[in-house]
Scaffold this motif. Structure first.
Motif, PDB file in Angstrom:
ATOM      1  N   ASP A   1      45.802  35.297  47.558  1.00  0.00           N
ATOM      2  CA  ASP A   1      45.709  33.365  47.821  1.00  0.00           C
ATOM      3  C   ASP A   1      43.939  34.010  48.263  1.00  0.00           C
ATOM      4  O   ASP A   1      43.148  34.173  48.049  1.00  0.00           O
ATOM      5  CB  ASP A   1      46.061  33.320  48.742  1.00  0.00           C
ATOM      6  CG  ASP A   1      44.863  32.383  49.740  1.00  0.00           C
ATOM      7  OD1 ASP A   1      45.097  30.850  49.174  1.00  0.00           O
ATOM      8  OD2 ASP A   1      44.584  32.461  50.285  1.00  0.00           O
TER       9      ASP A   1
ATOM     10  N   ARG B   1      41.174  39.272  55.061  1.00  0.00           N
ATOM     11  CA  ARG B   1      41.751  40.299  54.449  1.00  0.00           C
ATOM     12  C   ARG B   1      41.417  41.370  55.509  1.00  0.00           C
ATOM     13  O   ARG B   1      41.952  42.703  54.983  1.00  0.00           O
ATOM     14  CB  ARG B   1      41.859  41.318  53.069  1.00  0.00           C
ATOM     15  CG  ARG B   1      42.134  39.921  52.052  1.00  0.00           C
ATOM     16  CD  ARG B   1      41.912  40.255  50.556  1.00  0.00           C
ATOM     17  NE  ARG B   1      42.685  39.075  49.644  1.00  0.00           N
ATOM     18  CZ  ARG B   1      42.516  37.437  49.344  1.00  0.00           C
ATOM     19  NH1 ARG B   1      41.418  36.918  50.168  1.00  0.00           N
ATOM     20  NH2 ARG B   1      42.477  37.026  48.296  1.00  0.00           N
TER      21      ARG B   1
ATOM     22  N   GLN C   1      49.440  33.525  42.078  1.00  0.00           N
ATOM     23  CA  GLN C   1      49.318  33.976  44.114  1.00  0.00           C
ATOM     24  C   GLN C   1      50.537  34.480  44.348  1.00  0.00           C
ATOM     25  O   GLN C   1      51.566  34.146  45.152  1.00  0.00           O
ATOM     26  CB  GLN C   1      49.290  32.104  44.401  1.00  0.00           C
ATOM     27  CG  GLN C   1      48.552  31.619  43.514  1.00  0.00           C
ATOM     28  CD  GLN C   1      47.928  30.201  44.194  1.00  0.00           C
ATOM     29  OE1 GLN C   1      48.815  29.485  44.612  1.00  0.00           O
ATOM     30  NE2 GLN C   1      46.642  29.031  43.364  1.00  0.00           N
TER      31      GLN C   1
ATOM     32  N   SER D   1      53.270  36.164  45.875  1.00  0.00           N
ATOM     33  CA  SER D   1      53.062  36.765  47.735  1.00  0.00           C
ATOM     34  C   SER D   1      54.854  37.574  47.789  1.00  0.00           C
ATOM     35  O   SER D   1      55.500  37.622  47.013  1.00  0.00           O
ATOM     36  CB  SER D   1      52.873  35.655  48.563  1.00  0.00           C
ATOM     37  OG  SER D   1      54.278  35.202  48.534  1.00  0.00           O
ATOM     38  N   LYS D   2      55.016  37.845  48.977  1.00  0.00           N
ATOM     39  CA  LYS D   2      56.242  38.772  49.989  1.00  0.00           C
ATOM     40  C   LYS D   2      57.416  38.429  49.175  1.00  0.00           C
ATOM     41  O   LYS D   2      58.322  38.756  49.204  1.00  0.00           O
ATOM     42  CB  LYS D   2      56.164  39.338  50.932  1.00  0.00           C
ATOM     43  CG  LYS D   2      55.702  40.917  51.081  1.00  0.00           C
ATOM     44  CD  LYS D   2      56.703  41.871  49.572  1.00  0.00           C
ATOM     45  CE  LYS D   2      55.979  43.003  49.887  1.00  0.00           C
ATOM     46  NZ  LYS D   2      56.990  43.727  48.452  1.00  0.00           N
TER      47      LYS D   2
ATOM     48  N   ARG E   1      53.712  43.621  45.468  1.00  0.00           N
ATOM     49  CA  ARG E   1      53.467  43.015  45.652  1.00  0.00           C
ATOM     50  C   ARG E   1      54.458  41.232  46.259  1.00  0.00           C
ATOM     51  O   ARG E   1      53.989  40.462  46.770  1.00  0.00           O
ATOM     52  CB  ARG E   1      52.296  41.808  45.428  1.00  0.00           C
ATOM     53  CG  ARG E   1      50.667  42.452  45.287  1.00  0.00           C
ATOM     54  CD  ARG E   1      49.791  41.419  44.310  1.00  0.00           C
ATOM     55  NE  ARG E   1      49.181  42.723  44.622  1.00  0.00           N
ATOM     56  CZ  ARG E   1      48.302  43.401  43.977  1.00  0.00           C
ATOM     57  NH1 ARG E   1      49.190  43.922  43.129  1.00  0.00           N
ATOM     58  NH2 ARG E   1      46.879  44.268  44.244  1.00  0.00           N
TER      59      ARG E   1
END
Ligand SMILES: Nc1ncnc2c1ncn2[C@@H]1O[C@H](CSCC[C@H](N)C(=O)O)[C@@H](O)[C@H]1O
Ligand SMILES: Nc1ncnc2c1ncn2[C@@H]1O[C@H](CSCC[C@H](N)C(=O)O)[C@@H](O)[C@H]1O
Ligand SMILES: Nc1ncnc2c1ncn2[C@@H]1O[C@H](CSCC[C@H](N)C(=O)O)[C@@H](O)[C@H]1O
Ligand SMILES: Nc1ncnc2c1ncn2[C@@H]1O[C@H](CSCC[C@H](N)C(=O)O)[C@@H](O)[C@H]1O
Lengths: 192, 192, 192, 192
Positions: A2, A56, B32, B34-35, B56
């Protein structure tokens, strides 16, 4: 992954930055920053990179010699709920590196003509396996940074980045150039 | 933010890719990812992007019409211990999108002249808040992708990327150009 | 404004060049070469720039320390009927500039680490109103050339040039990058 | 090869242009303009290209649908003593090409969404051996121009141009990007 959009930053006409979105993204990759890392950001300016590191890393030291830069960086961190875990230090980077704990990432976004000193001093405090990243819009800085890192025995990665962004209108998509940036980075060898 | 170096990929002379390190980095930011995400990678080629998504995301569907591409992608995933959580599908993307579960990211790295169909079909299966990312080395593809996304009512982000890499020798640092890439991306509006 | 296509040059694997068509075009503009001019081309290589100067100037001195470069340059001049009016000199540029008559254009396409000496020596022999042009693919050379020209009191023009060329196929137009080049140029003030 | 510096042009805030110095230089090369040529400049804007053609051609027809563009072009031609030999025509290029004498160079700097018509109509009036040159800052225009020229059976040259210019200050040389431009050009086959 992000990355905060460019237009979400509070700006100050006396402070350069924020580093543009795409370059912030590339710097995060080059720095290999992760949750266990201590990061030092010399020349934090508007806080563009500080903010991305704050998301991060474990701890960020943001340094600038311009007090307005620190105020602006703080505002941006606060706006995004990221001021915890960031220490803001008003100083010339060359004067303060020695007093910091060892770190994993040394980011240099501004050097004020003291690149050689900053990198050599920073290298000493850099943990083994740590990374140095330098970004610059100047013609002279990348070759200087490359030379110093080579002198330090590091394997240097030099990346020239030219980004253009589409501005969509009724007539079509006009490609608007961002100023070219060079990213010079290197990793400190792991002790064996 | 860990990006696999270009030289760690197994290559196959009949398969394009891997997408270069810096572009993979930018695609991860634009997507973008994410998990929690389900990703569909149409035209996985050598697996350059598939591998980054695999690190990711929750689940990746890697699709290619070229069986050698799937073999190469599999080898690269396996080499990096990332083959779990990736489904490899030998098919034309246009024929298989409808049968997949809804996804969060649609990546199009190759369309074979079927961009319009792929994006429109993909958009239907894209969850609200989901992202589409198209990369291309062709002159024609970015304007086509932009047009289709605009037609779908999306706000489009177009980024031209020119990267050069320093090759360090005794004579100095020669800047070697990578072919320019355009990244077109957009987000599907959240339902309200 | 006639520029010889890249593929019309005879090449030699031991000699760099020719400078690509678009860069040759820009160098001709930056040099402001015209029919009355004497031009010195230090590091003539394949003769790419020598040939363009030969079309437009009164006299060209083409210098290279590599004997194969001079042979290749000669072949290219001969192929295009332009060997008249060009003197080929096998020497290090630093050793020969002093013995040449005053000139209007100093072109430096290769310096072998002697940029400072070449430019300072060349400046002395440059006529007032004359131009210096330096092209480089290295990261270090442009900042060095800029610094020397500034030291000589010249107003310096620095241009970064990234060119990509379309390769047309059935799939579309693939944009293939040329390595980025920096052109540094300046004019010697007219006496008053 | 004398190119007028960017800052010598009179500008008008309602008129785009002038095309930057380096791009004007490249357009002169791509157009292969010479003293015997008749040139048609559709979308003359500020007159940046018109003025360069006026220096090098026999006759130039400068066309723009915006009356302010023609006024600005005229002022720039007059300032540089180049208004002789240039006809200024206030019209949409599509409406006037048919009434012009055959020409050697068709320059399209603005098309207003009528590229297809302009190029096909222009091709008919183009002499054999004549050249078409299209410049654009839009994402869409280069692929459209390429497609039309291919349809006309021409061998198309597509060049992406990214220029940055050094801005010299006490801190160093800041590289400032110009917006990327694509130049699409082609030659009409000689009759045999
Ligand atoms: N030696 C030095 N020590 C500390 N700060 C310095 C410095 N030299 C330059 N700087 C600071 O470096 C900054 C460069 S601008 C950095 C922008 C920042 N990366 C962002 O994304 O917002 C300026 O604010 C300048 O004050
Ligand atoms: N309609 C389609 N369906 C599935 N695959 C397609 C396709 N059109 C093109 N392709 C595939 O798209 C690929 C493009 S190359 C992709 C490279 C990849 N991103 C990497 O990083 O390795 C090719 O392997 C090609 O076979
Ligand atoms: N000090 C020096 N004196 C003379 N030649 C030099 C030199 N340093 C480098 N060179 C030569 O500079 C050349 C650079 S390549 C130049 C290519 C040329 N502009 C073309 O368009 O073909 C090489 O041939 C190298 O031998
Ligand atoms: N169909 C058309 N016919 C005539 N002029 C047109 C046109 N479409 C666009 N234009 C004009 O094209 C111009 C593009 S700007 C051109 C800038 C010019 N090359 C310079 O160097 O100054 C605008 O002035 C616009 O009014």
């Amino acid at each position: 992954m992000d990355i905060t959009p460019d237009n979400e930053f509070i700006k100050n006409s006396n402070v350069p930055g924020p580093t543009k979105e795409e370059v912030r993204c590339l710097v995060m990759c080059k720095s290999q920053v992760s949750k266990a890392d201590v990061v030092v950001d010399v020349g934090c300016g508007t806080g563009g990179l500080t903010l991305e590191f704050a998301k991060r890393a474990k701890k960020v030291y943001a340094i600038d010699k311009n007090p307005e830069a620190l105020k602006t960086t703080f505002k941006n961190l606060q706006k995004h709920g990221l001021d915890d875990g960031v220490d803001l230090i008003e100083a010339d980077g060359t004067e303060v590196l020695d007093n910091l704990p060892p770190f994993d990432v040394l980011m240099v976004g501004g050097s004020g003509g003291k690149m050689d000193y900053l990198l050599k001093r920073g290298y000493k405090k850099l943990k083994s396996g740590g990374r140095i990243v330098v970004t610059s819009i100047l013609l002279e800085t990348p070759s200087e940074a490359t030379m110093v890192m080579k002198d330090l025995g590091m394997e240097v990665d030099v990346v020239g980045v030219s980004i253009s962004k589409g501005k969509i209108s009724a007539r079509g998509t006009m490609m608007v150039a961002r100023n070219p940036i060079t990213i010079v980075s290197a990793k400190k060898a792991l002790k064996n």
